[in-house]
Design an enzyme around this catalytic site. Structure first.
Site, short mmCIF file in Angstrom:
data_model
loop_
_atom_site.label_atom_id
_atom_site.label_comp_id
_atom_site.label_asym_id
_atom_site.label_seq_id
_atom_site.Cartn_x
_atom_site.Cartn_y
_atom_site.Cartn_z
N HIS A 73 39.30 34.94 -34.88
CA HIS A 73 39.17 34.02 -33.75
C HIS A 73 37.70 33.65 -33.49
O HIS A 73 37.35 32.49 -33.25
CB HIS A 73 39.80 34.69 -32.52
CG HIS A 73 39.43 34.04 -31.22
ND1 HIS A 73 38.57 34.63 -30.33
CD2 HIS A 73 39.78 32.86 -30.69
CE1 HIS A 73 38.43 33.83 -29.28
NE2 HIS A 73 39.15 32.75 -29.48
N GLU A 76 36.56 31.17 -35.94
CA GLU A 76 37.05 29.82 -35.58
C GLU A 76 36.08 29.16 -34.59
O GLU A 76 35.79 27.97 -34.71
CB GLU A 76 38.47 29.96 -35.00
CG GLU A 76 39.05 28.71 -34.41
CD GLU A 76 39.55 28.97 -32.99
OE1 GLU A 76 39.05 28.33 -32.07
OE2 GLU A 76 40.44 29.85 -32.82
N HIS A 77 35.57 29.92 -33.63
CA HIS A 77 34.54 29.38 -32.72
C HIS A 77 33.31 28.93 -33.51
O HIS A 77 32.73 27.88 -33.24
CB HIS A 77 34.08 30.45 -31.72
CG HIS A 77 34.96 30.62 -30.54
ND1 HIS A 77 34.49 30.60 -29.25
CD2 HIS A 77 36.30 30.83 -30.43
CE1 HIS A 77 35.50 30.79 -28.40
NE2 HIS A 77 36.60 30.94 -29.10
N GLU A 153 35.50 35.11 -22.77
CA GLU A 153 36.91 34.75 -22.94
C GLU A 153 37.79 36.01 -22.85
O GLU A 153 38.87 36.00 -22.25
CB GLU A 153 37.09 34.06 -24.30
CG GLU A 153 38.47 33.49 -24.52
CD GLU A 153 38.62 32.79 -25.87
OE1 GLU A 153 37.61 32.68 -26.61
OE2 GLU A 153 39.75 32.40 -26.20
#
Lengths: 440, 425
Positions: A73, A76-77, A153
């Site tokens: 994840h 992906e950022h 997040e």
């Protein structure tokens, strides 16, 4: 059903993942495979001058090794933080200038990137994705900055009372399989993760032979294929084949977890071990899911929210995944109702369906509802591309596997539902979690 | 159909939507478009009913009436209605300002019948309303576990003061608990009138046929001209109003802002451009998200907007961030710095070009999905945007100058009088 992806940017937040499957793709899908292994899927839809461009990588938190949870994840950022051709910020800016939208998300089983653009300018998405496939910079300074964003997040997720309960139940339901760890990762892993380790991960998992490109919208097939060849054809195959993961052994007894939190309302989440996407039983679990909680006519609403008036909210989900997923039933007690009372009634409803099965009329209604609901998922090019990409990435047999779904659904008999209930909804196979207020 | 004609060289959006409009004798406006993308249909009925029509001691009644509309009608019980809708694979959502239904296009007749039943002839039965009231009370309690929701409700209360928008749509535990089924029936009788309603449908169906169905179902709806409670305009702040709420969360929630504009404000489009430069551009293209998230890593969620909440009443300018404790001061200073900067200096040529390219180019996405299209048609009608709005829109945006942006920022953003709400540990 669709998994719970973690988005780079928050979208509209539902309490739950949404259902995503279709009985038949009424629009034909053309498949091509480039020499380097990139799979290409083209779906022509001409109503609006738009194109939805998706790249799916067959990598997700399922592929992470110990100590690197959350890297899929986080990576992906980083794909928005600069490539050799596209400096930090430029991908969003280019997309905006073209009047389009982009985003990306990561689940346990896949990572997906999309652009929705007008049909006269979708080549730009291909240029960007081709550059991201092998040439992401992973600049050390940007890596440290973005790590802070990802940690924010994570904290935001922990402030969500449902989010922390789901995480605790999943971690208990899977002991050895990587579904044990959350897509966002464990906090300490994220804090310790180095840029070099991420670069290795990127090299191993991002390559044309690990990706599917899906294009849906208003384009000429021949022209689109020529563009795909032009931008992706020269990228060499690479990385590693997707690895095996540890199988989760059969659960031998109910597991219970309690999460104490500042939240004042108790919340209940029960998860039974389910099946893989497109397993022969998947459609049965889809039907069971709808019998339990599709709308106000469903069993959970009728019995718990309306009849006994002990729940203020009750919902179920068939979360089938690449490896056996979970079937969830979640609920909130009405104010003043003891948690045990809700738990007993909720499990009682599951037992009742197991013992009695659905009536023929109830089943017929649900089948019609499930079939029609698929049409609503055809309203945008993005929805159509997403469904194809998802199936191609995590289902053996890919999107063709979907073609048999409507027939399979139509053939479901009440007896099969009872059998599936007996097979999956055993007490020893469930993990039950409560989020309860601190100090009570 | 959603006919997409590409008219290159013309300074219009190149998009043309053939909207069929019918105004009935009772004042009801009906709208329909054809969309052949999928064999589906969406119809929305939007009513000018909400907090503005509520007496303060009945706060939440419009919400409760909306939630109870599908608890039974003169023709069907609540259970029959649910079985019917769900048995056809459709969905029906009723809210404090109307209802929306989705069905297969071939079931249009039934969809219209159901929509008309819940809007015109709900029985609002005693037991159904009581249950919906208890669920609303449970939801009010459940929302108290969501830090952002708690912060947002408090922020609105401070910005709007005594104005109805200062109250949450569900009211409070006290007001909601006191609402009776009889009050709900009175509220429905008084406020659910055709002159306050717009109905729009989009789907794979001949629009004239859809309008005929709607006219037949809603044509006999009697109009009254209800007079509501007199509501004064919300009061402007004259300084800085700070509130700090202690809450056991990981992140700190910060809202900074003040009263905003109505959708009909002549500065709306200039402010729309300003919003996209300042705090609500796509991705991380606007100044606030670029600086606070991309360059400083302060947050996952951050942004600001004044046009987003603009409606029939004044909306709010609000800047929001969720960040770790100890970082909020940097975020607040960041907000204020950017607000002051956009008031002081006009955006650069490049910023203006980028934002305009996005706003004019992204319009097409509003026309995807039937439910979005239906809502879009309602907005066009409600705010009198004109039948040629889609064609004119690019020109409206192109005309906005950098100087306009600076002027509207000076006029509508107030870095010396605002509400600052902090919620967190």
């Amino acid at each position: 059903m669709i998994l719970q992806p973690v988005f780079r940017r928050s979208l509209f937040q539902k309490k739950s993942p949404a259902k995503s499957k279709l009985p038949r793709l009424t629009r034909p899908v053309t498949k091509r495979v480039l020499d380097n292994g990139l799979k290409v899927f083209l779906i022509q839809v001409k109503e609006l001058p738009v194109v939805s461009h998706w790249i799916w990588y067959s990598v997700g938190s399922r592929d992470e090794r110990s100590g690197e949870t959350g890297v899929s994840h986080f990576l992906e950022h980083m794909m928005f933080k600069g490539t050799k051709k596209y400096p930090k910020g430029s991908i969003d800016l280019i997309t905006a200038r073209l009047g389009g939208h982009n985003n990306a998300f990561t689940s346990s089983d896949y990572t997906a990137y999309y652009f929705n653009l007008k049909s006269d300018r979708f080549e730009e998405a291909m240029k960007i994705e081709a550059s991201r496939m092998r040439d992401c910079l992973l600049d050390p300074k940007e890596f440290e900055l973005e790590k802070k964003v990802v940690l924010e997040e994570l904290q935001r997720g922990e402030d969500d009372p449902w989010g922390s309960l789901f995480q605790a139940v999943e971690a208990a339901a899977y002991v050895v399989h990587p579904y044990h760890h959350p897509v966002i990762g464990w906090k300490e892993d994220l804090e310790r993760l180095t840029r070099d380790r991420m670069r290795d991960y990127y090299r191993r998992h991002y390559a044309p032979n690990r990706a599917s490109l899906v294009l849906a919208g208003d384009f000429k097939q021949k022209d689109a294929m020529a563009l795909v060849e032009k931008h992706f054809g020269k990228i060499p195959a690479g990385g590693e084949a997707r690895g095996e993961v540890l199988h989760e052994p059969r659960q031998r007894g109910e597991r219970r977890v309690v999460v104490r939190s500042p939240a004042k309302v108790p919340r209940l989440g029960v998860a039974w071990r389910g099946c893989t996407v497109n397993d022969a039983d998947d459609v049965l679990l889809d039907v069971i899911n709808c019998l339990l909680s599709l709308g106000k006519s469903s069993r959970l609403y009728q019995q718990l929210v309306k009849g006994k008036e002990i729940a203020s909210y009750a919902q179920s989900y068939n979360e089938s995944r690449m490896d056996a997923g979970l079937f969830w039933v979640i609920a909130e007690p009405k104010p003043g109702v003891e948690p045990e009372c809700l738990e007993e009634a909720l499990l009682g409803e599951v037992e009742r369906l197991k013992a009695e099965g659905p009536s023929a009329a109830e089943l017929a209604r649900i089948k019609k509802a499930v079939l029609t609901s698929f049409y609503f998922q055809m309203e945008t090019v993005s929805d159509q591309a997403q469904r194809v990409g998802q199936y191609e990435t995590i289902v053996k047999g890919g999107v063709r596997a979907l073609e048999g779904y409507p027939e399979r659904l139509r053939s479901v008999r009440p007896r099969e539902i009872k059998e599936a209930m007996r097979k999956y909804f055993e007490e020893d196979q469930r993990t039950l979690g409560w989020s309860l207020p601190e100090g009570e | 159909m959603v006919k997409a004609q590409v008219n290159r060289g013309k300074r219009s959006s190149g998009l043309h939507l053939r909207i069929h409009r019918r105004e009935l004798a009772n004042g009801l406006i009906l709208l329909a478009v054809r969309n052949r993308t999928a064999p589906t249909l969406a119809i929305s009925c939007s009513l000018m009913v909400g907090r503005m029509e509520e007496a303060p001691e009945q706060a939440g009644i419009s919400y409760l009436v909306g939630e109870s509309l599908d608890e039974g009608t003169s023709k069907w019980t609540g259970d029959e209605l649910a079985s019917l809708v769900e048995g056809y694979g459709g969905s029906l959502v009723t809210t404090g300002s109307g209802a929306a239904i989705r069905m297969a296009a071939e079931d249009a007749g039934l969809a219209v019948k159901i929509l008309s039943e819940v809007i015109l002839r709900p029985t609002l039965p005693k037991d159904g309303v009581r249950r919906m009231r208890e669920l609303a009370l449970a939801e009010i309690q459940s929302e108290r576990d969501e830090p952002r929701t708690v912060a947002s409700i408090s922020f609105q209360r401070l910005v709007y003061g005594e104005h109805p928008y200062g109250r949450p749509s569900k009211g409070s535990l006290e007001t909601m608990a006191a609402i009776t089924p009889a009050q709900c029936r009175n509220f429905h009788r008084k406020w659910y009138v055709p002159s306050r309603a717009i109905i729009a449908g989009s789907g794979d169906l001949d629009p004239q046929e859809l309008l005929d169905l709607l006219e037949k179902a809603f044509g006999s709806w009697k109009d009254k001209k209800p007079k509501g409670p007199k509501v004064e305009e919300p009061r402007e702040l004259d300084g800085i109003l700070k509130e700090n709420l202690i809450y056991p969360s990981n992140q700190v929630q910060v809202f900074l802002g003040h009263l905003g504009i109505k959708r009909t404000d002549p500065d709306f489009y200039k402010l729309l451009v300003m919003d996209h430069v300042l705090g609500s551009g796509p991705g991380f293209t606007s100044r606030i998200s670029r600086k606070l998230r991309d360059e400083q890593g302060l947050a996952y969620t951050v942004g600001a907007s004044i046009t987003h909440s603009a409606g029939t009443e004044r909306g709010m300018f609000s800047a929001y961030i969720g960040t770790s404790p100890g970082q909020e001061e940097r975020a607040i200073q960041g907000f204020l710095r950017e607000i002051k900067a956009i008031r002081k200096q006009a955006p650069s040529r490049k910023e203006m070009e980028d934002v305009k390219a996005y706003l004019t180019g992204s319009f097409v996405w509003a026309l995807e999905r039937n439910s979005n299209l239906a809502r879009f048609l309602i907005r066009m009608e409600r705010f009198q945007l004109g039948a040629d709005y889609i064609e004119r829109y690019p020109e409206i945006i192109r005309k906005v100058s950098a100087q306009d942006v600076r002027e509207v920022a000076q006029k509508h953003l107030h870095p010396d009088r605002y509400v600052l709400l902090r919620l967190g540990p």
